[in-house]
Write an enzyme that holds these catalytic residues in place. Structure first.
Site, PDB file in Angstrom:
ATOM      1  CE  LYS A  13      -2.133  -1.120   3.865  1.00 42.86           C
ATOM      2  NZ  LYS A  13      -1.472  -2.405   4.147  1.00 42.86           N
ATOM      3  NE  ARG A  88      -5.037  -1.516   9.607  1.00 40.52           N
ATOM      4  CZ  ARG A  88      -3.960  -1.036   8.967  1.00 40.52           C
ATOM      5  NH1 ARG A  88      -3.961   0.161   8.453  1.00 40.52           N
ATOM      6  NH2 ARG A  88      -2.903  -1.786   8.848  1.00 40.52           N
ATOM      7  NE  ARG A 122       7.907  -2.708   6.457  1.00 36.14           N
ATOM      8  CZ  ARG A 122       6.595  -2.489   6.460  1.00 36.14           C
ATOM      9  NH1 ARG A 122       6.005  -1.964   5.403  1.00 36.14           N
ATOM     10  NH2 ARG A 122       5.871  -2.840   7.494  1.00 36.14           N
ATOM     11  NE  ARG A 152       5.749  -0.575  10.234  1.00 39.85           N
ATOM     12  CZ  ARG A 152       4.688  -0.560   9.426  1.00 39.85           C
ATOM     13  NH1 ARG A 152       4.743   0.095   8.276  1.00 39.85           N
ATOM     14  NH2 ARG A 152       3.583  -1.190   9.748  1.00 39.85           N
ATOM     15  NE  ARG A 163       1.623  -5.261  10.792  1.00 41.67           N
ATOM     16  CZ  ARG A 163       2.810  -5.054  10.187  1.00 41.67           C
ATOM     17  NH1 ARG A 163       3.920  -5.534  10.721  1.00 41.67           N
ATOM     18  NH2 ARG A 163       2.868  -4.389   9.065  1.00 41.67           N
TER      19      ARG A 163
HETATM   20  P1  AP5 Z   1       4.724  -1.572   1.880  1.00 44.43           P
HETATM   21  O1  AP5 Z   1       4.457  -0.709   0.707  1.00 44.43           O
HETATM   22  O2  AP5 Z   1       5.442  -0.985   3.041  1.00 44.43           O
HETATM   23  O3  AP5 Z   1       3.374  -2.322   2.314  1.00 44.43           O
HETATM   24  P2  AP5 Z   1       2.161  -1.828   3.173  1.00 44.43           P
HETATM   25  O4  AP5 Z   1       0.954  -2.495   2.603  1.00 44.43           O
HETATM   26  O5  AP5 Z   1       2.155  -0.345   3.282  1.00 44.43           O
HETATM   27  O6  AP5 Z   1       2.560  -2.520   4.543  1.00 44.43           O
HETATM   28  P3  AP5 Z   1       2.434  -1.979   6.011  1.00 44.43           P
HETATM   29  O7  AP5 Z   1       3.265  -2.873   6.874  1.00 44.43           O
HETATM   30  O8  AP5 Z   1       2.682  -0.516   6.095  1.00 44.43           O
HETATM   31  O9  AP5 Z   1       0.915  -2.274   6.249  1.00 44.43           O
HETATM   32  P4  AP5 Z   1       0.110  -2.262   7.542  1.00 44.43           P
HETATM   33  O10 AP5 Z   1      -1.260  -2.116   7.029  1.00 44.43           O
HETATM   34  O11 AP5 Z   1       0.347  -3.415   8.426  1.00 44.43           O
HETATM   35  O12 AP5 Z   1       0.746  -1.022   8.365  1.00 44.43           O
HETATM   36  P5  AP5 Z   1       0.220   0.426   8.712  1.00 44.43           P
HETATM   37  O13 AP5 Z   1       1.400   1.295   8.853  1.00 44.43           O
HETATM   38  O14 AP5 Z   1      -0.869   0.833   7.793  1.00 44.43           O
HETATM   39  O15 AP5 Z   1       5.524  -2.844   1.356  1.00 44.43           O
HETATM   40  C1  AP5 Z   1       5.992  -3.824   2.267  1.00 44.43           C
HETATM   41  C2  AP5 Z   1       7.413  -4.216   1.880  1.00 44.43           C
HETATM   42  O16 AP5 Z   1       7.371  -4.880   0.630  1.00 44.43           O
HETATM   43  C3  AP5 Z   1       8.366  -3.027   1.695  1.00 44.43           C
HETATM   44  O17 AP5 Z   1       9.637  -3.381   2.143  1.00 44.43           O
HETATM   45  C4  AP5 Z   1       8.356  -2.778   0.184  1.00 44.43           C
HETATM   46  O18 AP5 Z   1       9.567  -2.236  -0.263  1.00 44.43           O
HETATM   47  C5  AP5 Z   1       8.151  -4.195  -0.333  1.00 44.43           C
HETATM   48  N1  AP5 Z   1       7.405  -4.253  -1.596  1.00 44.43           N
HETATM   49  C6  AP5 Z   1       6.351  -3.505  -1.968  1.00 44.43           C
HETATM   50  N2  AP5 Z   1       5.928  -3.877  -3.189  1.00 44.43           N
HETATM   51  C7  AP5 Z   1       6.736  -4.903  -3.564  1.00 44.43           C
HETATM   52  C8  AP5 Z   1       6.804  -5.736  -4.700  1.00 44.43           C
HETATM   53  N3  AP5 Z   1       5.964  -5.573  -5.731  1.00 44.43           N
HETATM   54  N4  AP5 Z   1       7.734  -6.709  -4.735  1.00 44.43           N
HETATM   55  C9  AP5 Z   1       8.583  -6.877  -3.708  1.00 44.43           C
HETATM   56  N5  AP5 Z   1       8.590  -6.117  -2.595  1.00 44.43           N
HETATM   57  C10 AP5 Z   1       7.668  -5.147  -2.539  1.00 44.43           C
HETATM   58  O19 AP5 Z   1      -0.433   0.187  10.139  1.00 44.43           O
HETATM   59  C11 AP5 Z   1       0.373  -0.172  11.239  1.00 44.43           C
HETATM   60  C12 AP5 Z   1      -0.491  -0.304  12.485  1.00 44.43           C
HETATM   61  O20 AP5 Z   1      -1.090   0.965  12.792  1.00 44.43           O
HETATM   62  C13 AP5 Z   1      -1.672  -1.282  12.397  1.00 44.43           C
HETATM   63  O21 AP5 Z   1      -1.294  -2.599  12.661  1.00 44.43           O
HETATM   64  C14 AP5 Z   1      -2.609  -0.697  13.467  1.00 44.43           C
HETATM   65  O22 AP5 Z   1      -2.183  -1.068  14.753  1.00 44.43           O
HETATM   66  C15 AP5 Z   1      -2.404   0.795  13.310  1.00 44.43           C
HETATM   67  N6  AP5 Z   1      -3.368   1.385  12.351  1.00 44.43           N
HETATM   68  C16 AP5 Z   1      -3.097   1.924  11.139  1.00 44.43           C
HETATM   69  N7  AP5 Z   1      -4.224   2.330  10.525  1.00 44.43           N
HETATM   70  C17 AP5 Z   1      -5.239   2.048  11.375  1.00 44.43           C
HETATM   71  C18 AP5 Z   1      -6.647   2.193  11.317  1.00 44.43           C
HETATM   72  N8  AP5 Z   1      -7.260   2.699  10.239  1.00 44.43           N
HETATM   73  N9  AP5 Z   1      -7.375   1.781  12.380  1.00 44.43           N
HETATM   74  C19 AP5 Z   1      -6.792   1.269  13.475  1.00 44.43           C
HETATM   75  N10 AP5 Z   1      -5.471   1.070  13.599  1.00 44.43           N
HETATM   76  C20 AP5 Z   1      -4.696   1.453  12.566  1.00 44.43           C
HETATM   77 MG    MG Z   2       2.335   1.030   4.856  1.00 47.52          MG
END
Ligand code: AP5
Ligand code: MG
Length: 211
Positions: A13, A88, A122, A152, A163
């Site tokens: 994402k 979410r 990552r 992270r 997660r």
């Molecule tokens: P990346 O682009 O970083 O993936 P992502 O989907 O953004 O992964 P996240 O870990 O950020 O998702 P998440 O939803 O768990 O975390 P968030 O910060 O939103 O890609 C991942 C890796 O793969 C990278 O190293 C990238 O380089 C690599 N990659 C990408 N594309 C690739 C490809 N095509 N091929 C190979 N490699 C590739 O949320 C974190 C926490 O915050 C949650 O767990 C929750 O506790 C809280 N939170 C956030 N939003 C909410 C909400 N709305 N409500 C409640 N709690 C929330």
């Molecule tokens: Mg992200």
């Protein structure tokens, strides 16, 4: 236009969001990034969020929805925004409907088998947020911008598992929610580089909304 990026943790994402935001001149609003910034600054929201994020649980809806509702009133959102990681769950989606009209949902479907290694390997730049995978770093500890790389706290096997469970139970039902509204745009994440997926996303968004 208001867009949402939907997908499991590690689906890409954030990676796609950077490219989409640049091409369509939309502010990239990641609730995860907002929480991490608050944790870094040790704010009240940060302290609260940390206790949930470290366990791979969702931060309470009232807090999360209030942050997004406020963020969407900023000037840079007057022509639209790109939401990454929000909504979410169904409650958040219904709340969002009360203060924004959603034009498209970029949903990245991906095989969970690819995600554990992606996330546990990552490393992220403290300065510019660029992501790397340990397998390509050859011991390098800094980003191309000079910033220090870190892991992270929620990128460990136990937290990633929770997660993914939270995603399956609470977030995946949103695919159906937005399909029924006729705004879902489905893509498949693969092992191909992120730019390959972006080409597909770009094609669909250009066709639907113009550049
Ligand atoms: P990346 O682009 O970083 O993936 P992502 O989907 O953004 O992964 P996240 O870990 O950020 O998702 P998440 O939803 O768990 O975390 P968030 O910060 O939103 O890609 C991942 C890796 O793969 C990278 O190293 C990238 O380089 C690599 N990659 C990408 N594309 C690739 C490809 N095509 N091929 C190979 N490699 C590739 O949320 C974190 C926490 O915050 C949650 O767990 C929750 O506790 C809280 N939170 C956030 N939003 C909410 C909400 N709305 N409500 C409640 N709690 C929330
Ligand atoms: Mg992200």
């Amino acid at each position: 236009m208001n867009l949402i990026l939907l997908g499991a943790p590690g689906a890409g994402k954030g990676t796609q969001a950077k490219m989409i935001a640049q091409r369509y001149h939309l502010p990239h609003i990641s609730t995860g990034d907002i929480f991490r910034e608050n944790i870094r600054k040790e704010t009240e929201i940060g302290l609260l969020a940390k206790s949930y994020i470290d366990k791979g649980q969702l931060v309470p809806d009232e807090v999360t929805c209030a942050i997004v509702k406020d963020r969407l009133t900023w000037d840079d959102c007057k022509n639209g925004c790109l939401l990454d990681g929000f909504p979410r769950n169904l409650y958040q989606a219904e709340e969002l409907d009360k203060f924004a009209k959603i034009d498209g949902v970029v949903n990245i479907n991906i095989d969970f088998k690819l995600l554990m290694d992606r996330l546990c390997g990552r490393r992220v730049c403290k300065e510019c947020g660029e992501s790397y995978h340990v397998s390509t770093l050859n011991g390098q500890t800094t980003c191309h911008c000079g910033g220090e790389l870190y892991q992270r706290k929620d990128d460990n096997p136990e937290t990633v598992k929770s997660r993914l469970d939270v995603y399956s139970a609470q977030t995946a039902p949103l695919i159906d929610y937005y399909t029924k509204k006729g705004v879902i745009l489905n893509f498949t994440g693969t092992e191909a580089p992120a730019e390959v997926l972006f080409e597909e996303v770009k094609k669909v968004l250009d066709e639907k909304f113009g550049k």
